[in-house]
Design a protein around this motif. Structure first.
Motif, PDB file in Angstrom:
ATOM      1  N   UNK A   1       0.787  -1.362   0.107  1.00 46.88           N
ATOM      2  CA  UNK A   1       0.036  -0.034   0.144  1.00 46.88           C
ATOM      3  C   UNK A   1       0.752   1.418   0.146  1.00 46.88           C
ATOM      4  N   UNK A   2       0.443   2.238  -0.960  1.00 44.75           N
ATOM      5  CA  UNK A   2       1.404   3.170  -0.992  1.00 44.75           C
ATOM      6  C   UNK A   2       1.623   4.257   0.280  1.00 44.75           C
ATOM      7  N   UNK A   3       0.566   4.229   0.993  1.00 42.84           N
ATOM      8  CA  UNK A   3       0.507   5.202   2.389  1.00 42.84           C
ATOM      9  C   UNK A   3       0.776   4.256   3.683  1.00 42.84           C
ATOM     10  N   UNK A   4       0.301   2.956   3.597  1.00 40.49           N
ATOM     11  CA  UNK A   4       0.370   2.246   4.835  1.00 40.49           C
ATOM     12  C   UNK A   4       1.301   0.951   4.452  1.00 40.49           C
ATOM     13  N   UNK A   5       2.481   0.862   4.914  1.00 38.71           N
ATOM     14  CA  UNK A   5       3.408  -0.056   4.711  1.00 38.71           C
ATOM     15  C   UNK A   5       3.114  -1.453   5.172  1.00 38.71           C
ATOM     16  N   UNK A   6       2.265  -1.395   6.403  1.00 42.25           N
ATOM     17  CA  UNK A   6       2.255  -2.854   6.885  1.00 42.25           C
ATOM     18  C   UNK A   6       0.924  -3.597   5.813  1.00 42.25           C
ATOM     19  N   UNK A   7       0.519  -2.962   4.986  1.00 41.34           N
ATOM     20  CA  UNK A   7      -0.499  -3.526   4.249  1.00 41.34           C
ATOM     21  C   UNK A   7       0.204  -4.025   2.904  1.00 41.34           C
ATOM     22  N   UNK A   8       0.304  -5.299   2.783  1.00 43.28           N
ATOM     23  CA  UNK A   8       0.845  -5.884   1.682  1.00 43.28           C
ATOM     24  C   UNK A   8      -0.029  -7.025   1.030  1.00 43.28           C
ATOM     25  N   UNK A   9       0.408  -7.520  -0.136  1.00 45.08           N
ATOM     26  CA  UNK A   9      -0.117  -8.751  -0.533  1.00 45.08           C
ATOM     27  C   UNK A   9       0.682  -9.505  -1.588  1.00 45.08           C
ATOM     28  N   UNK A  10       0.705 -10.726  -1.615  1.00 40.90           N
ATOM     29  CA  UNK A  10       1.667 -11.357  -2.320  1.00 40.90           C
ATOM     30  C   UNK A  10       1.202 -11.550  -3.825  1.00 40.90           C
ATOM     31  N   UNK A  11       0.094 -11.271  -4.144  1.00 38.52           N
ATOM     32  CA  UNK A  11      -0.357 -11.298  -5.612  1.00 38.52           C
ATOM     33  C   UNK A  11      -0.959 -12.543  -5.667  1.00 38.52           C
ATOM     34  N   UNK A  12      -1.004 -13.445  -4.883  1.00 37.18           N
ATOM     35  CA  UNK A  12      -1.953 -14.818  -5.022  1.00 37.18           C
ATOM     36  C   UNK A  12      -3.298 -14.529  -3.939  1.00 37.18           C
ATOM     37  N   UNK A  13      -4.066 -15.358  -4.677  1.00 38.03           N
ATOM     38  CA  UNK A  13      -5.483 -15.370  -4.124  1.00 38.03           C
ATOM     39  C   UNK A  13      -6.148 -14.080  -4.400  1.00 38.03           C
ATOM     40  N   UNK A  14      -7.431 -13.871  -3.615  1.00 36.94           N
ATOM     41  CA  UNK A  14      -8.400 -12.822  -3.667  1.00 36.94           C
ATOM     42  C   UNK A  14      -7.732 -11.607  -3.261  1.00 36.94           C
TER      43      UNK A  14
END
Length: 101
Positions: A68-81
């Motif tokens: 996430x550009x503003x919240x670094x703790x929000x990430x996603x692997x690109x897998x799943x929903x």
């Protein structure tokens, strides 16, 4: 054995005897099977624990591909929903590539 010639009470008694014999033989067969398994394991140099233990492959966690550009703790692997924040980003007309780490 011609069951059609037996009286009802005799059939019920026979049913009970058959069920008891099935239970007795089931115990007997399981005991034989256990002995055979143990003998086979020993023949190959294995303990019972070796045979019964499950070798579970440890999966390495997948590294995050998007942040996430503003919240670094929000990430996603690109897998799943897609997480809600990723979907909102895309819905606003922005590119997913802009979130790539």
């Amino acid at each position: 054995m011609d069951l059609s010639k037996l009286e009802f009470t005799a059939l019920v008694a026979l049913k009970g005897e058959v069920e008891n014999e099935i239970k007795r033989r089931e115990v007997e067969e399981k005991s034989k099977a256990k002995k055979q398994i143990i003998e086979l394991a020993r023949a190959y140099g294995l303990s019972v624990e070796d045979v019964l233990s499950k070798s579970v492959a440890v999966r390495k966690p997948v590294e995050a591909k998007y942040r996430h550009p503003d919240s670094a703790e929000l990430t996603w692997t690109g897998r799943g929903r897609k997480p809600a924040w990723v979907q909102a980003w895309i819905d606003s007309g922005k590119s997913l590539d802009a979130l790539t780490i």
